[in-house]
Design an enzyme around this catalytic site. Sequence first.
Site, PDB file in Angstrom:
ATOM      1  N   TRP A 102       0.827  -1.227  -0.056  1.00 44.77           N
ATOM      2  CA  TRP A 102       0.000  -0.222   0.172  1.00 44.77           C
ATOM      3  C   TRP A 102       1.060   1.337  -0.119  1.00 44.77           C
ATOM      4  O   TRP A 102       0.519   2.247  -0.717  1.00 44.77           O
ATOM      5  CB  TRP A 102      -1.216   0.100   1.290  1.00 44.77           C
ATOM      6  CG  TRP A 102      -2.120  -1.172   0.933  1.00 44.77           C
ATOM      7  CD1 TRP A 102      -2.448  -2.132   1.477  1.00 44.77           C
ATOM      8  CD2 TRP A 102      -3.077  -1.159  -0.236  1.00 44.77           C
ATOM      9  NE1 TRP A 102      -3.293  -2.888   0.825  1.00 44.77           N
ATOM     10  CE2 TRP A 102      -3.919  -2.285  -0.018  1.00 44.77           C
ATOM     11  CE3 TRP A 102      -3.215  -0.118  -1.333  1.00 44.77           C
ATOM     12  CZ2 TRP A 102      -4.664  -2.504  -0.936  1.00 44.77           C
ATOM     13  CZ3 TRP A 102      -4.167  -0.510  -2.233  1.00 44.77           C
ATOM     14  CH2 TRP A 102      -5.086  -1.595  -2.136  1.00 44.77           C
ATOM     15  N   ASP A 171      -2.128   6.597   6.461  1.00 45.30           N
ATOM     16  CA  ASP A 171      -3.249   5.682   5.729  1.00 45.30           C
ATOM     17  C   ASP A 171      -3.452   4.410   6.914  1.00 45.30           C
ATOM     18  O   ASP A 171      -2.990   3.482   6.873  1.00 45.30           O
ATOM     19  CB  ASP A 171      -2.374   4.891   4.511  1.00 45.30           C
ATOM     20  CG  ASP A 171      -3.508   4.098   4.002  1.00 45.30           C
ATOM     21  OD1 ASP A 171      -4.635   3.827   4.209  1.00 45.30           O
ATOM     22  OD2 ASP A 171      -3.314   3.266   2.879  1.00 45.30           O
ATOM     23  N   LYS A 195     -12.715  -2.033   6.054  1.00 44.31           N
ATOM     24  CA  LYS A 195     -11.869  -2.973   6.868  1.00 44.31           C
ATOM     25  C   LYS A 195     -12.330  -2.886   8.325  1.00 44.31           C
ATOM     26  O   LYS A 195     -13.104  -3.770   8.509  1.00 44.31           O
ATOM     27  CB  LYS A 195     -10.476  -2.390   6.813  1.00 44.31           C
ATOM     28  CG  LYS A 195      -9.623  -3.360   5.720  1.00 44.31           C
ATOM     29  CD  LYS A 195      -9.628  -2.587   4.371  1.00 44.31           C
ATOM     30  CE  LYS A 195      -9.055  -3.148   3.333  1.00 44.31           C
ATOM     31  NZ  LYS A 195      -8.105  -2.017   2.409  1.00 44.31           N
TER      32      LYS A 195
HETATM   33  C1  LIG Z   1      -7.363  -1.497   1.318  1.00 44.63           C
HETATM   34  C2  LIG Z   1      -6.477  -0.565   1.538  1.00 44.63           C
HETATM   35  C3  LIG Z   1      -6.144   0.344   0.834  1.00 44.63           C
HETATM   36  C4  LIG Z   1      -7.089   0.689  -0.489  1.00 44.63           C
HETATM   37  O1  LIG Z   1      -8.453   1.075  -0.250  1.00 44.63           O
HETATM   38  P1  LIG Z   1      -9.528   1.286  -1.370  1.00 44.63           P
HETATM   39  O2  LIG Z   1     -10.719   2.080  -0.566  1.00 44.63           O
HETATM   40  O3  LIG Z   1      -9.794  -0.025  -1.881  1.00 44.63           O
HETATM   41  O4  LIG Z   1      -8.860   2.254  -2.318  1.00 44.63           O
HETATM   42  C5  LIG Z   1      -5.154   1.357   0.901  1.00 44.63           C
HETATM   43  N1  LIG Z   1      -4.536   1.302   1.897  1.00 44.63           N
HETATM   44  C6  LIG Z   1      -4.396   0.129   2.741  1.00 44.63           C
HETATM   45  C7  LIG Z   1      -3.744   0.153   3.990  1.00 44.63           C
HETATM   46  C8  LIG Z   1      -5.582  -0.700   2.673  1.00 44.63           C
HETATM   47  O5  LIG Z   1      -5.678  -1.818   3.395  1.00 44.63           O
END
Ligand SMILES: *Cc1c(COP(=O)(O)O)cnc(C)c1O
Length: 359
Positions: A102, A171, A195
């Site tokens: 990521w 993030d 998540k």
């Molecule tokens: C799932 C995830 C993403 C991507 O998320 P989307 O909502 O599908 O764009 C980005 N960063 C992390 C750490 C993730 O777990």
Amino acid sequence: MKRVHNFCAGPAALPTEVLKQASAEMLDWHGEGLSIMEMSHRSKTIVDVFNEAEQDLRELMNISDDYAVLFLQGGASTQFSAIPLNLMGDKGKADYLNTGQWSKKAIKEAKKFVDVNVAASSEDTNFTTIPPVESWNLQSDAAYLHYTPNETIGGVEFFDVPKVDVPVVADMSSTILSRPININDFDVIYAGAQKNIGPAGLTLVIVKKSLLGNADPKTPTMLDWGVAAENDSMYNTPPTYSVYLAGLVFKWLKAQGGLSAMAEINARKAKKLYDYIDQSGFYANPVEVQSRSLMNVPFTLKNAELDKVFLEKADAAGLLNLKGHRSVGGMRASIYNAVPEQAVDDLIAFMKDFANAYA
Ligand SMILES: *Cc1c(COP(=O)(O)O)cnc(C)c1O
């Protein structure tokens, strides 16, 4: 009714209580005679739902008035471009930590807008470590520092927040709400909801208000956090149902005792699973011990040829979505807030039986 144990990395498990309430309210929301999905986002009901969700989130995370809470769309991935556009100013450069898949995606996107300095990378350990702070090559005049506190795919988590003099952008897609944090250590926190917050379709951004209003002039309106804040996340039609469901999750979290209670449960769940993996002699987790994720636990079997039969038998036992990410292989158990401790206990019992049968 059948409910399996769902270890999916995302969209992930939601609390059964929340889904029950949502289904009870589906056709006739609180006597209004229509579903919440069918209401105007300008209606008092939806405005109240948004306000209440925001208030509950502020309480859970102890978010002061210095921060704006934004309910956006486009996933965390859209924020990969929104971040440089909103924050670069005339500095034109930013620091990034590269600790997994990521981080890499965030870096790749940011490069379209700013000079990216990868201040540290753990790619040489196949993303199983966090580079020691002493080795970070930071720029004092960077527009911001971006990092990924929990790498969902590699299962690597930071337990300390970087202490730097530039804005810290995190993030938190797969770690938000899993334990208390000090919000004042951060300048921007963002997360896709699917998540640990609610259904897909909602993206949460928590941003220091003092950083708003400086977006690059070419920033698409929909990516400008200042515009979103001025319009209470309703510049256009927001993902109303996802915000409503996230609001129910926030209330559920409060009823569990808030984030310190969740942290205790989550630490216990993760410890049990890692302890079993480490002593099994059959399963292995590659991540350095002090950086192991509390939310995403990748593990391999002694013999990768057994992966397929492991997954088939797990499925049959009601333990779903344990297949690891294609870039890592093996298995991954995502054990977010909504995955109960019993699910982890049942998984460990299954893993023991499997190891006994195939060792
Ligand atoms: C799932 C995830 C993403 C991507 O998320 P989307 O909502 O599908 O764009 C980005 N960063 C992390 C750490 C993730 O777990």
